[in-house]
Design a protein around this motif. Structure first.
Motif, PDB file in Angstrom:
ATOM      1  N   ASN A 143       2.303   8.864  -5.674  1.00 56.09           N
ATOM      2  CA  ASN A 143       1.656  10.172  -5.700  1.00 56.09           C
ATOM      3  C   ASN A 143       2.642  11.218  -5.166  1.00 56.09           C
ATOM      4  OD1 ASN A 143       0.214  12.509  -5.064  1.00 56.09           O
ATOM      5  ND2 ASN A 143      -1.593  11.379  -4.422  1.00 56.09           N
ATOM      6  N   TYR A 176       1.733  12.860  -1.810  1.00 58.88           N
ATOM      7  CA  TYR A 176       1.953  11.956  -0.684  1.00 58.88           C
ATOM      8  C   TYR A 176       3.445  11.930  -0.340  1.00 58.88           C
ATOM      9  CZ  TYR A 176       2.161   7.678   2.094  1.00 58.88           C
ATOM     10  OH  TYR A 176       2.397   6.774   3.091  1.00 58.88           O
ATOM     11  N   GLN A 214       0.838  -1.203   0.000  1.00 59.79           N
ATOM     12  CA  GLN A 214       0.000   0.000   0.000  1.00 59.79           C
ATOM     13  C   GLN A 214       0.874   1.256   0.000  1.00 59.79           C
ATOM     14  OE1 GLN A 214      -3.437   0.336  -0.284  1.00 59.79           O
ATOM     15  NE2 GLN A 214      -2.801   2.462  -0.565  1.00 59.79           N
ATOM     16  N   MET A 215       1.944   1.215   0.792  1.00 60.17           N
ATOM     17  CA  MET A 215       2.835   2.373   0.855  1.00 60.17           C
ATOM     18  C   MET A 215       3.515   2.613  -0.498  1.00 60.17           C
ATOM     19  SD  MET A 215       5.510   3.208   3.831  1.00 60.17           S
ATOM     20  CE  MET A 215       6.161   4.830   4.036  1.00 60.17           C
ATOM     21  N   GLU A 254       2.290   1.983  -3.378  1.00 65.96           N
ATOM     22  CA  GLU A 254       1.270   2.568  -4.253  1.00 65.96           C
ATOM     23  C   GLU A 254       1.067   4.045  -3.907  1.00 65.96           C
ATOM     24  OE1 GLU A 254      -0.668   2.366  -7.550  1.00 65.96           O
ATOM     25  OE2 GLU A 254       0.356   0.610  -6.754  1.00 65.96           O
ATOM     26  N   ASP A 255       0.963   4.341  -2.617  1.00 66.80           N
ATOM     27  CA  ASP A 255       0.779   5.728  -2.171  1.00 66.80           C
ATOM     28  C   ASP A 255       1.969   6.598  -2.554  1.00 66.80           C
ATOM     29  OD1 ASP A 255      -1.636   4.988  -0.999  1.00 66.80           O
ATOM     30  OD2 ASP A 255      -0.795   4.821   1.031  1.00 66.80           O
ATOM     31  N   TYR A 256       3.168   6.040  -2.483  1.00 60.91           N
ATOM     32  CA  TYR A 256       4.403   6.789  -2.716  1.00 60.91           C
ATOM     33  C   TYR A 256       4.533   7.255  -4.167  1.00 60.91           C
ATOM     34  CZ  TYR A 256       9.074   8.103  -1.099  1.00 60.91           C
ATOM     35  OH  TYR A 256      10.187   8.803  -0.696  1.00 60.91           O
TER      36      TYR A 256
END
Length: 190
Positions: A157, A160, A150-151, A153-155
């Motif tokens: 952005n 983010y 998840q991190m 994937e978020d990273y």
């Protein structure tokens, strides 16, 4: 020239000198962070030992944020004879920390995009391997793997990434600003 104009001019020059001091110490603090970040990033290519890099990185953050204290003290000395309240000292420290933190974020955004586009992959891999080597249960390893996915994937952005990078450094600066304000404020005489 009237007395009011002279006073206004002196206040303007004093404020300009104070702002120059804040910017100078913010850049010095940020410069230490950028040099450290660049060096640790280069060393990261050579080694996969992120634990040592994290320890050195946080030690450098503390060293760099010592310039918050030094900068607040310099501004206090410029205000000799004037009240230097906790809030004035805190604002000064926060501005220095903000300049340093922004420099850190900009440097990391450039470094990560140009030289380490796979940083989060390597970071996640290292965290999972460390957990495995500690003998963690399969459930804990699976939980961390899910969290790291998840991190990753978020990273991707950039907002983010900017936020998480800012939150690495700014709390250290906030703490330095609070300590500096508490120590360097002018206490009212009883």
């Amino acid at each position: 020239m009237g007395e009011g104009k002279i006073t206004a001019l002196l206040l303007y020059l004093h404020k300009k000198k104070m702002n120059k001091t804040i910017i100078t110490y913010g850049i010095l603090s940020g410069g230490i962070m950028v040099i450290s970040l660049t060096s640790l990033s280069y060393l990261g290519i050579q080694s996969n030992n992120m634990t040592i890099q994290e320890i050195i990185g946080f030690a450098t953050m503390i060293l760099a944020m010592s310039f918050v204290f030094i900068g607040v003290r310099a501004v206090k000395r410029q205000n000799l004879g004037e009240s230097f309240t906790f809030w004035s000292a805190l604002k000064t420290g926060l501005l220095i920390a903000l300049i340093s933190s922004v420099m850190y974020v900009v440097a990391w955004m450039i470094i990560s995009y140009l030289f380490f586009p796979d940083f989060m992959e390597k970071y996640a891999e290292c965290r999972i391997e460390n957990l495995k080597s500690e003998g963690a249960t399969t459930e804990k390893i699976n939980d961390l793997t899910k969290e790291m996915n998840q991190m990753k994937e978020d990273y991707k952005n950039p907002f983010y990434r900017i936020g998480i990078t800012f939150m690495e450094i700014f709390p250290v600066g906030l703490l330095a600003a609070l300590i500096s304000a508490a120590i360097l404020r002018t206490r009212k005489s009883a």
